[in-house]
Design an enzyme around this catalytic site. Structure first.
Site, short mmCIF file in Angstrom:
data_model
loop_
_atom_site.label_atom_id
_atom_site.label_comp_id
_atom_site.label_asym_id
_atom_site.label_seq_id
_atom_site.Cartn_x
_atom_site.Cartn_y
_atom_site.Cartn_z
N VAL A 15 15.86 45.78 23.27
CA VAL A 15 15.68 46.65 24.23
C VAL A 15 15.88 45.98 25.63
CG1 VAL A 15 14.70 48.44 22.85
CG2 VAL A 15 13.43 46.92 24.25
N CYS A 82 19.97 48.62 18.83
CA CYS A 82 18.96 47.75 19.33
C CYS A 82 17.61 47.91 18.69
CB CYS A 82 18.81 47.88 20.79
SG CYS A 82 18.31 49.46 21.47
N CYS A 83 16.75 47.11 18.93
CA CYS A 83 15.20 47.14 18.70
C CYS A 83 14.49 46.52 19.52
CB CYS A 83 15.05 46.83 17.05
SG CYS A 83 15.34 45.08 16.53
N SER A 84 13.16 46.11 19.34
CA SER A 84 12.41 45.40 20.17
C SER A 84 13.12 44.08 20.82
CB SER A 84 11.07 45.29 19.82
OG SER A 84 10.19 44.37 20.65
N SER A 90 17.13 46.39 13.82
CA SER A 90 18.55 46.55 14.32
C SER A 90 19.48 45.68 13.58
CB SER A 90 18.66 46.29 15.71
OG SER A 90 18.38 45.17 16.38
#
Length: 169
Positions: A15, A82-84, A90
């Site tokens: 992110v 996306c992810c963290s 992701s």
């Protein structure tokens, strides 16, 4: 950690890399966010929220089909998943998409995503879910889970260049 290009119109990141300029530059019209919370400020693209934790027992596979279909249907621009940190959730979603829509094995999609983003590491539970998804799609498995000193990790079944293909070791 930058945005990694997986195909001509599919990107992967954490992110922290998502900002209006990055989305515009890559012509992103679909943002898939795999995170329990919505840590992003409002964006001017379609947002598909996958509310999931990065935990081995989290049911990420429940989202493989819907996320894959939505990415496949995005003809108006690029998609960014996306992810963290862009390391576990992701990449697993991107691998599921590639298995379904490009007909690649789990070993092949892992190599492809790893080439674009060398620090991916889906958790063991997501690997198991990808294993089951590969079995559903292809009626076989190209990777087995093995116990190592670093925990349970995926290992390719069969030989690659006269030696086993061990992943993330």
């Amino acid at each position: 950690m930058a945005i990694s290009q997986i195909t001509g119109s599919l990107y992967l990141s954490g992110v922290e890399a998502v900002n209006p300029a990055a989305l515009t530059h890559r012509k992103v019209t679909l943002l898939v966010l795999a995170a329990e919370e919505l840590p992003l400020k409002p964006v001017s693209v379609e947002l598909l929220h996958v509310p999931i934790r990065d935990e081995p027992h989290a049911p990420l596979s429940q989202h493989f089909e819907s996320v894959s279909e939505r990415i496949q249907q995005n003809h108006s621009g690029s998609s960014l998943v996306c992810c963290s940190a862009g390391r576990s959730r992701s990449p697993a979603l991107v691998m599921a998409f590639l298995m379904k829509h490009e007909g690649l094995s789990r070993e092949q999609v892992h190599r492809r995503v790893l080439e674009a983003r060398p620090f991916i590491r889906p958790n063991a539970g997501f690997w198991r879910q990808l294993k089951e998804y590969e079995r559903q799609l292809m009626h076989c498995n190209s990777i087995r889970m093995v116990t190592t000193s670093q925990g349970v990790l995926p290992e390719a079944i069969g030989q690659t260049h006269d030696r086993p293909y061990c992943l993330n070791i």
